[in-house]
Every structure is written in structure tokens, then in C-alpha cells.
Design a protein around this motif. Structure first.
Motif, PDB file in Angstrom:
ATOM      1  N   TYR A  91       0.841  -1.198   0.000  1.00 49.49           N
ATOM      2  CA  TYR A  91       0.000   0.000   0.000  1.00 49.49           C
ATOM      3  C   TYR A  91       0.879   1.251   0.000  1.00 49.49           C
ATOM      4  O   TYR A  91       0.585   2.227  -0.692  1.00 49.49           O
ATOM      5  N   GLU A  92       1.969   1.212   0.752  1.00 47.21           N
ATOM      6  CA  GLU A  92       2.911   2.336   0.769  1.00 47.21           C
ATOM      7  C   GLU A  92       3.492   2.571  -0.629  1.00 47.21           C
ATOM      8  O   GLU A  92       3.620   3.720  -1.078  1.00 47.21           O
ATOM      9  N   ARG A 109      -6.712   1.948  -4.177  1.00 52.88           N
ATOM     10  CA  ARG A 109      -7.865   1.526  -3.365  1.00 52.88           C
ATOM     11  C   ARG A 109      -7.827   0.025  -3.090  1.00 52.88           C
ATOM     12  O   ARG A 109      -8.139  -0.432  -1.990  1.00 52.88           O
ATOM     13  N   ALA A 110      -7.426  -0.758  -4.092  1.00 54.46           N
ATOM     14  CA  ALA A 110      -7.363  -2.215  -3.908  1.00 54.46           C
ATOM     15  C   ALA A 110      -6.312  -2.577  -2.867  1.00 54.46           C
ATOM     16  O   ALA A 110      -6.560  -3.402  -1.975  1.00 54.46           O
ATOM     17  N   ARG A 111      -5.139  -1.966  -2.959  1.00 51.56           N
ATOM     18  CA  ARG A 111      -4.087  -2.258  -1.980  1.00 51.56           C
ATOM     19  C   ARG A 111      -4.478  -1.769  -0.587  1.00 51.56           C
ATOM     20  O   ARG A 111      -4.157  -2.417   0.416  1.00 51.56           O
ATOM     21  N   GLU A 137      -2.942   4.885   8.986  1.00 48.67           N
ATOM     22  CA  GLU A 137      -3.396   6.273   9.130  1.00 48.67           C
ATOM     23  C   GLU A 137      -2.432   7.230   8.441  1.00 48.67           C
ATOM     24  O   GLU A 137      -2.852   8.145   7.727  1.00 48.67           O
ATOM     25  N   ALA A 138      -1.130   7.022   8.630  1.00 51.83           N
ATOM     26  CA  ALA A 138      -0.140   7.881   7.977  1.00 51.83           C
ATOM     27  C   ALA A 138      -0.209   7.726   6.455  1.00 51.83           C
ATOM     28  O   ALA A 138      -0.067   8.713   5.713  1.00 51.83           O
ATOM     29  N   LEU A 139      -0.452   6.514   5.976  1.00 53.78           N
ATOM     30  CA  LEU A 139      -0.562   6.302   4.533  1.00 53.78           C
ATOM     31  C   LEU A 139      -1.834   6.931   3.966  1.00 53.78           C
ATOM     32  O   LEU A 139      -1.830   7.438   2.845  1.00 53.78           O
ATOM     33  N   ASP A 140      -2.920   6.887   4.733  1.00 51.53           N
ATOM     34  CA  ASP A 140      -4.163   7.500   4.265  1.00 51.53           C
ATOM     35  C   ASP A 140      -4.012   9.006   4.100  1.00 51.53           C
ATOM     36  O   ASP A 140      -4.598   9.596   3.206  1.00 51.53           O
TER      37      ASP A 140
END
Length: 175
Positions: A91-92, A109-111, A137-140
Motif C-alpha cells: 500500500y505504501e 484503493r485495492a491495496r 493512518e499515515a498512509l491515508d
């Protein structure tokens, strides 16, 4: 030259089968001429193979019992923690791609969906769950690359500590 233990074991087993077949053949010859030789050989070899099978089964049971005493835990929490770390790092990579427009919003979105599913798994240790939530949270937010990398590194440390905490090997061995 040193002969490996497995080779010596196979040689001893072959010698044992040969001796038993010879003894069975002799007993069969004494008891019933030439027809008895074949029957005695077959019975002798069958007895040796049956004894070998029983010995192997008992050794396997003993080894399994020994491992049950040594290893504590089943490794399920470790595997899930590793899967969470992998999902979060993927995701990152989608949030901060190496090239401009390297990933589509659909892929992000999938990751994200996969990372959140793994992070919500019930058997996940609490320390990994909390650090995974912080990393997600940090990635969002997706604004500060440095802060995000620190939280993902913290997650990697928590996963490594989880590994040592959930599977401990006794008898002076470290995991």
C-alpha cells in the motif's frame, strides 16, 4: 573418509534384510526342500520390513512429541503479522510510487482494502495491530513521506518482536 550416517543406516538395513532372507531360506530348506526356501525367504524379508516400518513409525512419533515439547505456539500470529507488513508496504508503494502516476487510484484503493483487511484480523497481536493502524493512518494522509516511512519501520520492528515473542524455542536455541 567419513561415511554419512544415512548411508551407514541404509547399508545396515540392507545387510539385515540379506541376513534375514538367508536365515529364512535356510529354515525353509530344512523344513520343506526347495519350495520352502522361497516361502522362508519371503516370510523373513516380510518380518524385517514390518519391523523397519514399526521402527520408523515410532521414531516419527517420538520426533513429533519432542518438537511439541520444544516449540511453543503454532506460528499463525507470526504469519498474519508478516502478511500485514507485506500488505502495508505494498500500500505504501502505491501511495508513494517511484514514478509520477506510477499507480492508478483503482490500484491504490485495492491495496488499501487488502491492507485494512489483514490489519483487522482477529488473531493479530495487539502491538502489531496498533502499529499497523498508525501506519495505515499515515498512509491515508499521504502527505509526509518521512513520517510514513518511520511508521512502517515501526511496524516492521513490531512484527520482528512478535516473531520472537510468540514462538520461543527452548533448549538454549534462539528463534
Amino acid at each position: 573418509m567419513r561415511v554419512p550416517a544415512s548411508t551407514r543406516l541404509y547399508a545396515a538395513l540392507a545387510l539385515l534384510i540379506l541376513c534375514t532372507a538367508t536365515a529364512g531360506a535356510y529354515a525353509g530348506f530344512v523344513l520343506g526342500d526347495f519350495w520352502g526356501v522361497g516361502a522362508g525367504t519371503v516370510v523373513g524379508v516380510a518380518v524385517v520390513l514390518l519391523c523397519a516400518r514399526i521402527t520408523i513409525a515410532l521414531c516419527r512419533l517420538q520426533a513429533q512429541e519432542h518438537l511439541k515439547r520444544i516449540v511453543v505456539g503454532d506460528g499463525k500470529a507470526e504469519a498474519i503479522a508478516d502478511a500485514v507488513l507485506r500488505a502495508v508496504t505494498l500500500y505504501e508503494a502505491a501511495v508513494f510510487p517511484l514514478t509520477p502516476e506510477g499507480t492508478s487510484t483503482k490500484e491504490q484503493r485495492a491495496r488499501r482494502h487488502v491492507a485494512y483487511q489483514f490489519a483487522a484480523y482477529d488473531d493479530l497481536p495487539l502491538s502489531v495491530r496498533v502499529t499497523a493502524a498508525e501506519a495505515l493512518e499515515a498512509l491515508d494522509r499521504g502527505q509526509d513521506v518521512h513520517r510514513t516511512r518511520i511508521t512502517v519501520a515501526t511496524l516492521a520492528r513490531a512484527v520482528r518482536e512478535c516473531r520472537a515473542g510468540h514462538v520461543s524455542i527452548r533448549d538454549e536455541q534462539t528463534s
